[in-house]
Design an enzyme around this catalytic site. Structure first.
Site, PDB file in Angstrom:
ATOM      1  N   THR A 143       0.545  -1.206  -0.237  1.00 66.21           N
ATOM      2  CA  THR A 143      -0.563   0.191  -0.279  1.00 66.21           C
ATOM      3  C   THR A 143       0.987   1.679  -0.032  1.00 66.21           C
ATOM      4  OG1 THR A 143      -1.465  -1.220   1.357  1.00 66.21           O
ATOM      5  CG2 THR A 143      -1.600   1.009   0.772  1.00 66.21           C
ATOM      6  N   VAL A 191     -11.862  -6.460   1.219  1.00 68.41           N
ATOM      7  CA  VAL A 191     -11.122  -5.095   1.616  1.00 68.41           C
ATOM      8  C   VAL A 191     -10.811  -5.353   3.137  1.00 68.41           C
ATOM      9  CG1 VAL A 191     -11.862  -2.826   2.848  1.00 68.41           C
ATOM     10  CG2 VAL A 191     -13.017  -4.179   1.035  1.00 68.41           C
TER      11      VAL A 191
HETATM   12  N1  ASP Z   1      -2.696  -4.058   3.833  1.00 66.67           N
HETATM   13  C1  ASP Z   1      -3.205  -4.021   2.605  1.00 66.67           C
HETATM   14  C2  ASP Z   1      -4.526  -4.728   2.612  1.00 66.67           C
HETATM   15  O1  ASP Z   1      -4.258  -5.253   3.396  1.00 66.67           O
HETATM   16  C3  ASP Z   1      -1.743  -4.884   1.409  1.00 66.67           C
HETATM   17  C4  ASP Z   1      -0.633  -4.387   1.345  1.00 66.67           C
HETATM   18  O2  ASP Z   1      -0.326  -2.674   2.346  1.00 66.67           O
HETATM   19  O3  ASP Z   1       0.456  -4.962   1.063  1.00 66.67           O
HETATM   20  O4  ASP Z   1      -4.770  -4.526   2.041  1.00 66.67           O
END
Ligand code: ASP
Length: 319
Positions: free
Chosen positions: A152, A181
């Protein structure tokens, strides 16, 4: 005059460098951060955010994003949206609404259409190739986990008027089930900010991050006057250990934070790159590496080879 901006992963670099100067002026709180995240969303080679993001199990790009203004505590968030060009802009817009500030899927898309947000096909050829490659791999070895691609872009900004803002944007887990989500649009888990205290954003396995409401937890530790330089790693270590106790493992978790003075902190249970710039230093990429029991974090500047490998991996043909 104090100002600062911190972002997750090396992908935040150009965007923070391009926009950090805006924090010196009194523009609208969050304007620099939103513009920075837009730039990451628009770059097709960052494969887990915005245009070019990784698709779900059905080869559709579903995006999550959020924005929070730490001075008003206003939040806007969207989950599982398709083909909205800049999810962060919609999240920011929703933060200015008194009601309906967290919208998902078809409802969010309908609202975006009504409000005149730009739509475009977010699935690139390259993302389709990633999908096909993963599908082939999973067919040849069904014991492999499908969920090993994600990241993210999360940012925290402090402007010269002492406004702390946070934002996130992601395509979430590669190969996720439609409708899944993660933590990124979930307040308190993927992001939180309070201009009287500090702000934090997370990246990593959402299903684990939201078990601990980790961004809120970091901000609350700052409220209790813990030092941002060390407390973020302590939060990650403690929670990592708790999940290992309960499940035998913990997914990747990384958090970046700023306190109200523009000091920054990082916590991670895996190798993690991040970007920071502030009133004292130009925007710089760092690499954080925890030791085995997560009691120590070594922060270095990545080598030219690391940077070159990163760029190559983004752009080389997918075989
Ligand atoms: N946290 C994000 C999700 O689980 C993915 C990530 O940040 O790697 O959608």
């Amino acid at each position: 005059m104090k100002y600062a901006m911190i972002g997750t992963w090396r992908m935040a670099y150009e965007a923070i460098a391009n926009n950090i100067d805006q924090l010196k002026q009194s523009t609208a709180p969050g304007a620099a951060l939103v513009q920075a995240i837009v730039e990451v969303e628009n770059y097709p080679y960052f494969k887990s955010v915005g245009y070019g993001g990784l698709p779900n199990q059905e080869c559709e790009v579903e995006l999550d994003a959020a924005f929070m203004n730490g001075s008003t505590l206003a939040i806007g968030a969207i989950g599982g949206v398709k083909n909205i060009k800049n999810p962060i802009k919609l999240a920011h817009h929703l933060s200015q609404e008194k009601f309906n500030s967290f919208l998902v899927a078809a409802g969010a898309e309908k609202y975006a259409q009504q409000q005149g947000f730009e739509f475009t096909n977010m699935l690139t050829k390259r993302a389709q190739q990633h999908y096909q490659k993963k599908l082939d791999l999973l067919r040849s070895d069904p014991t492999l986990s499908p969920y090993d691609g994600h990241d993210t872009v999360g940012m925290v900004s402090l402007d010269s008027q002492n406004n702390l803002c946070v934002g996130t944007s992601t395509s979430g887990l590669f190969m996720k089930k439609p409708g899944r989500v993660g933590d990124s649009p979930v307040m308190g888990s993927g992001f939180y900010a309070d201009s009287e205290v500090g702000g934090a954003v997370a990246t990593g396995l959402g299903e684990d991050i939201y078990k601990g409401c980790l961004s809120f937890l970091v901000v609350e530790k700052l409220r209790q006057n813990f030092d941002v330089k060390t407390v973020v790693q302590e939060v990650v270590k403690e929670f990592n250990d708790k999940l290992i106790q309960k499940y035998g493992k913990c997914g990747p978790i990384s958090i970046v934070a700023l306190d109200k003075n523009g000091e920054y902190g990082v916590g991670t249970n895996c190798e993690f790159s991040f970007v920071v710039g502030n009133h004292n230093q130009v925007t710089t990429i760092y690499l954080a590496q925890p030791n085995e029991d997560l009691t120590k974090l070594t922060i270095t500047k990545p080598s030219p080879k690391w940077l070159a490998d990163y760029d190559r991996a983004r752009k080389e043909p997918i075989k």
